[in-house]
Design a protein around this motif. Structure first.
Motif, mmCIF file in Angstrom:
data_model
loop_
_atom_site.group_PDB
_atom_site.id
_atom_site.type_symbol
_atom_site.label_atom_id
_atom_site.label_comp_id
_atom_site.label_asym_id
_atom_site.label_seq_id
_atom_site.Cartn_x
_atom_site.Cartn_y
_atom_site.Cartn_z
ATOM 1 N N SER A 60 40.081 -33.706 8.454
ATOM 2 C CA SER A 60 41.046 -33.790 9.318
ATOM 3 C C SER A 60 41.728 -35.253 9.431
ATOM 4 O O SER A 60 40.833 -36.112 9.382
ATOM 5 C CB SER A 60 40.787 -33.060 10.528
ATOM 6 N N GLU A 61 42.936 -35.263 9.998
ATOM 7 C CA GLU A 61 43.107 -36.580 10.381
ATOM 8 C C GLU A 61 42.331 -37.233 11.362
ATOM 9 O O GLU A 61 42.358 -38.650 11.593
ATOM 10 C CB GLU A 61 44.704 -36.658 11.014
ATOM 11 N N ARG A 119 39.241 -39.009 9.740
ATOM 12 C CA ARG A 119 39.800 -40.091 8.919
ATOM 13 C C ARG A 119 39.954 -41.179 9.994
ATOM 14 O O ARG A 119 39.667 -42.404 9.670
ATOM 15 C CB ARG A 119 40.846 -39.563 8.171
#
Length: 930
Positions: free
Chosen positions: A433-434, A437
């Motif tokens: 997922s963002e 990251r």
């Protein structure tokens, strides 16, 4: 029972029942009020409170006519009270969970002992010797209840208990609490001694194939009303509350499993027994189902026990199947396969199956092993810490101080490579997922900003993970920022730059850092923690964090005068910890701490540099004496040179500890450096240092011993010095009646040191000749007093003067005490020295302790004659020694031994020998008549 006692009891029982507090218990029994009270929905007082009240009343001591406290009488009233307590417990169905939760150990012990008594268990008989199968059901059940409680109490006592906050101090309450605590400890001691028997009793219970019965209120009533019913309904196979075999086995298996699990900490084989019992408990619970009323087991706790046993003792079935991560980690830790643990943690960063608390506990365990001296674990600790840090990053938690210390303190290529590998294997870039990251990218940027060596920064910035997570512009901006940044500004003006050039993390609680500061003995870690603490606040003085950090006052004034706060804290703490490690004989850590402190003070304080050199000299002396010095190996020549250098040091304004000079002189005497002490010691040292003066006199006396008596001038000088130390100063004081009285000052200031200081110095000596000379000097001083009856003999006693000009000034009481202490110390050094043994024997003889004196006379003869296989040398068993042995035997009525000893005198004492034989013959006729 006597007639008078019976009359008193009858009179007591026939008194009117007007005072409620004396007779309400009888009403409860006779009018069945107890049953009605217990049937109430919320009875007040509660049942367990009633038990306490009943037993407290029954155990109150009585007072006789002479106001003497006596044990509680065994009368009708007390028997009724005990029976009421048993009935309340029967109402609770003898549920140990309820009873243990509400009753103290002494009260429950009293209750179950009463149950054993009323169940006709013979007092004084071991339960393990009784056959449960042949006993009445209620008797067998009473024994099982007691032994179940015994092992449950042992297990419960091993758990940590949170102390309740004390209220306002009340003396009577505090005394009561202390008495109950002592009573509980005594009961626990007995239970632990009988634990093995209790386990055997419960194991035997698992072989029973019949139902048992426990007393109810009805069966207890029958026992109380008609004692003859004990062999009838009250003990019939169907009397009481029925406990099915399956329920009994289930409860016993659980209790045995708990005690076996508790024993597993010291005996790993016990875990297998615990596993067997817990899994048998699960099987029985499945058979019994929810219909059980008497088998109360905490299923969550049982599940926890089973899971722990699966980890500690994997079964043969589980080894063929896939092991859980818990089991894998535990097996790897036990076998020392730490690389496999690292791989499990890396894989877990992807699956999140292991709790963070478990991972942290593994790291703490490894850190403790590393701090105990296992340096091979340092690399493992970093790798485990890196795995845990990446897990924290992925879950959005803050980074630990440990990781910052391990990485930024001493970065290297291997650490950076491993960290990048863990990061790469812990995230699936395609599915992440963002937020994941973003967390990973921020972490890598922060690592780059924390590193000062650009080559490590470029290792990270050129890695594929870094390139994937950060955009080109972000990467270029970060690299430019790293290239252009100026050197880090130091926190203060410091003497050793490298100490303060370490990045500090401000994200840690000050209390946690102070806790780490107290525990750490690693100089680098101490510096790092202090840097972080001073980065958070500049108002605190961190050398005051622990009241255990003690620095001698002669040093603390110089250290606390350092202007820079951080340097002052660091110097003070390093020295305090080094002194503590030296005191507890942890010499390796003491040396590390002193070396770091020496490096720190070298460039800004010549005074403190010399202080640290002196302390390191003292540490090296202690290290040698505690190590190879005990085997007789001489110290290295450079250590002897350093000791000489210290004794000859003439630096002004250097704070000196007296103990360093004391240890140096003792060191020179112990290793027979008499030539230096006699001829080469500078004159100013003899005037300024009392220990050097004393050492010089002792060394010269040892050196002159073989010479003629006229040349022993130093022996006379040594005698005068010791006499002055043992002298008392007289002071005149006018009393209230106007008379002038004479006061003796015990610790005289007339000598070069106090008597206590002299004794402390002597107890640092180990050289036999030096100890013999000192001992003979004090023995001679003891013999000089006018009222002495029995002289004490010693080697070389003739070298000392035979009189003292001012006899009244000597504190002979202190001299006698000193002689005893010196003999005790010398015999601890060498218990086989015949001269010292004779002195000890003479002391006992002079104080009329004839048995002890004879013991030491015989021991002296044994050690110098191979246990009397050879002749005892005549200089050991002199005529005086043999005459004293004769007197000891005579006073101890050992007449035959007297006759034998008389023949060893130079001139045989036939008169005493025949007299002792006559005494022996007089005692024989009386023996024949008997």
């Amino acid at each position: 029972m006597s007639a008078e006692a019976a009359d008193r009891e009858a009179a007591t029982s026939s008194r009117p029942c007007t005072p409620p507090q004396t007779c309400w218990f009888e009403f409860l029994l006779e009018e069945s009020l107890l049953e009605k009270h217990l049937r109430k929905p919320c009875p007040d007082p509660a049942p367990v409170q009633l038990i306490v009240q009943f037993l407290e009343q029954a155990s109150k001591p009585s007072v006789n006519e002479q106001n003497q406290v006596q044990p509680p009488p065994d009368n009708k009233r007390n028997r009724i009270l005990k029976l009421l307590a048993l009935k309340v417990a029967a109402h609770l169905k003898w549920d140990l969970d309820i009873l243990e939760k509400s009753l103290s150990v002494p009260v429950l012990n009293m209750l179950l002992n009463e149950l054993l008594c009323i169940s006709k268990v013979p007092p004084g008989t071991k339960h393990v010797d009784m056959d449960l199968a042949t006993l009445p059901p209620t008797t067998a059940m009473a024994i099982l209840l007691y032994n179940r409680w015994a092992i449950r109490t042992i297990v419960q006592s091993s758990f940590p208990v949170k102390q309740a906050k004390p209220g306002p101090p009340q003396l009577n309450v505090m005394n009561q609490i202390q008495q109950e605590k002592e009573l509980t400890e005594n009961i626990l001691k007995v239970l632990k001694e009988q634990a093995a028997d209790s386990i055997l009793v419960l194991e035997a219970a698992l072989k029973l194939n019949k139902d048992l019965y426990v007393h109810t209120m009805r069966t207890l009533d029958l026992l109380a009303m008609e004692p003859g019913m004990v062999n009838g309904e009250a003990e019939s196979s169907a009397a009481g509350l029925k406990i099915r075999t399956e329920e009994l086995h289930c409860q016993v298996c659980y209790d045995l499993g708990a005690v076996y699990f508790q024993q597993g900490s010291t005996n790993s084989a016990a875990y297998e027994n615990a596993r067997e019992k817990f899994f048998r408990t699960k099987e029985l619970m499945a058979e019994i189902g929810l219909s059980s009323l008497h088998c109360t087991i905490d299923e969550k706790r049982l599940a926890g026990y089973c899971q722990a046993c699966d980890v500690l003792v994997p079964s043969s079935e589980s080894t063929t199947q896939q092991l859980t991560p818990y089991s894998q980690v535990h097996i790897c830790l036990r076998s020392g396969n730490y690389q496999e643990v690292i791989q499990i943690f890396i894989e877990d960063n992807f699956t999140f199956s292991l709790p963070v608390q478990f991972r942290q506990s593994v790291l703490r365990e490894l850190f403790q092993k590393a701090q105990q001296g296992n340096e091979a674990l340092d690399e493992i600790c970093f790798k485990i810490c890196a795995c845990n840090t990446v897990r924290d990053v992925l879950e959005g938690r803050t980074i630990s101080v440990q990781f910052n210390q391990l990485l930024f303190l001493r970065p290297n290529k291997e650490k950076i490579d491993f960290l990048l590998e863990v990061c790469l294997r812990s995230i699936n870039l395609e599915k992440a997922s963002e937020s994941l990251r973003g967390n990973m990218a921020a972490f890598l940027k922060n690592v780059c900003l924390g590193l000062e060596d650009l080559q490590y920064v470029f290792m990270i910035s050129s890695h594929e993970l870094f390139i994937t997570l950060l955009k080109d512009e972000e990467r270029k901006q970060l690299v430019d920022q790293m290239r252009k940044r100026s050197p880090r500004i130091n926190l203060c003006i410091n003497p050793v730059t490298s100490f303060y050039d370490i990045p500090a993390s401000a994200s840690v609680n000050i209390g946690q850092l102070e806790h780490q500061l107290i525990l750490s003995v690693d100089p680098w870690r101490i510096r790092q923690i202090l840097i972080e603490l001073h980065g958070m606040t500049s108002e605190r003085q961190f050398w005051t964090v622990s009241n255990k950090w003690e620095v001698p006052s002669v040093y603390s004034g110089v250290i606390l005068g350092i202007k820079d706060n951080l340097t002052r804290d660091l110097v003070y703490i390093l020295m305090a910890k080094g002194l503590h490690c030296s005191a507890v004989k942890d010499f390796p850590h003491a040396k590390q701490l002193f070396a770091a402190c020496l490096e720190l003070v070298t460039e800004f304080s010549p005074k403190l540099r010399q202080v640290m050199l002196n302390e390191m000299l003292l540490l090296d002396i202690h290290t040698h004496e505690a190590g190879v010095g005990q085997t007789g190996e001489r110290p290295p020549s450079d250590l002897i040179s350093r000791v000489r250098g210290y004794l000859e040091m003439r630096l002004p304004d250097i704070p000196l500890r007296q103990v360093v000079a004391e240890e140096c002189v003792a060191f020179m005497l112990n290793w027979r450096e008499n030539e230096y002490l006699t001829l080469q010691v500078p004159a100013f040292l003899l005037q300024n240092n009392p220990y050097v003066k004393l050492g010089q006199l002792l060394a010269a006396t040892c050196k002159e011993l073989p010479g003629p008596k006229e040349s022993r001038r130093t022996a006379k000088d040594l005698w005068e010095v010791v006499v002055q130390i043992c002298s008392v100063s007289n002071q005149h004081k006018r009393g209230n009646d106007g008379r002038i009285s004479l006061i003796k000052q015990r610790e005289s200031t007339l000598g070069i040191m106090y008597r206590s200081e002299l004794l402390s110095f002597i107890k640092k000596l180990r050289e036999p000749l030096v100890l013999t000379i000192i001992l003979s000097l004090f023995v001679k001083l003891h013999n000089v007093r006018e009222d002495i009856v029995n002289d004490i003999t010693a080697e070389h006693i003739s070298i000392w003067p035979s009189s003292i000009p001012n006899l009244q000034s000597v504190d002979f009481e202190a001299v006698a005490i000193t002689v005893k202490e010196l003999v005790r110390y010398t015999l601890s050094i060498n218990p086989n020295n015949h001269s010292w043994l004779i002195i000890q024997a003479d002391i006992y003889f002079a104080t009329n302790q004839y048995s002890a004196a004879l013991h030491y006379y015989l021991q002296a003869g044994a050690v110098c004659s191979d246990f009397f296989n050879k002749a005892v040398p005549p200089d050991v068993y002199t005529d005086q020694v043999i005459k004293r042995m004769i007197k000891c035997c005579s006073l101890l009525n050992c007449h035959t031994q007297v006759a034998i000893l008389c023949q060893f005198l130079r001139e045989v004492d036939y008169k005493t020998a025949f007299k002792s034989l006559q005494e022996q013959n007089r005692s024989k006729p009386s023996a024949r008549q008997n």
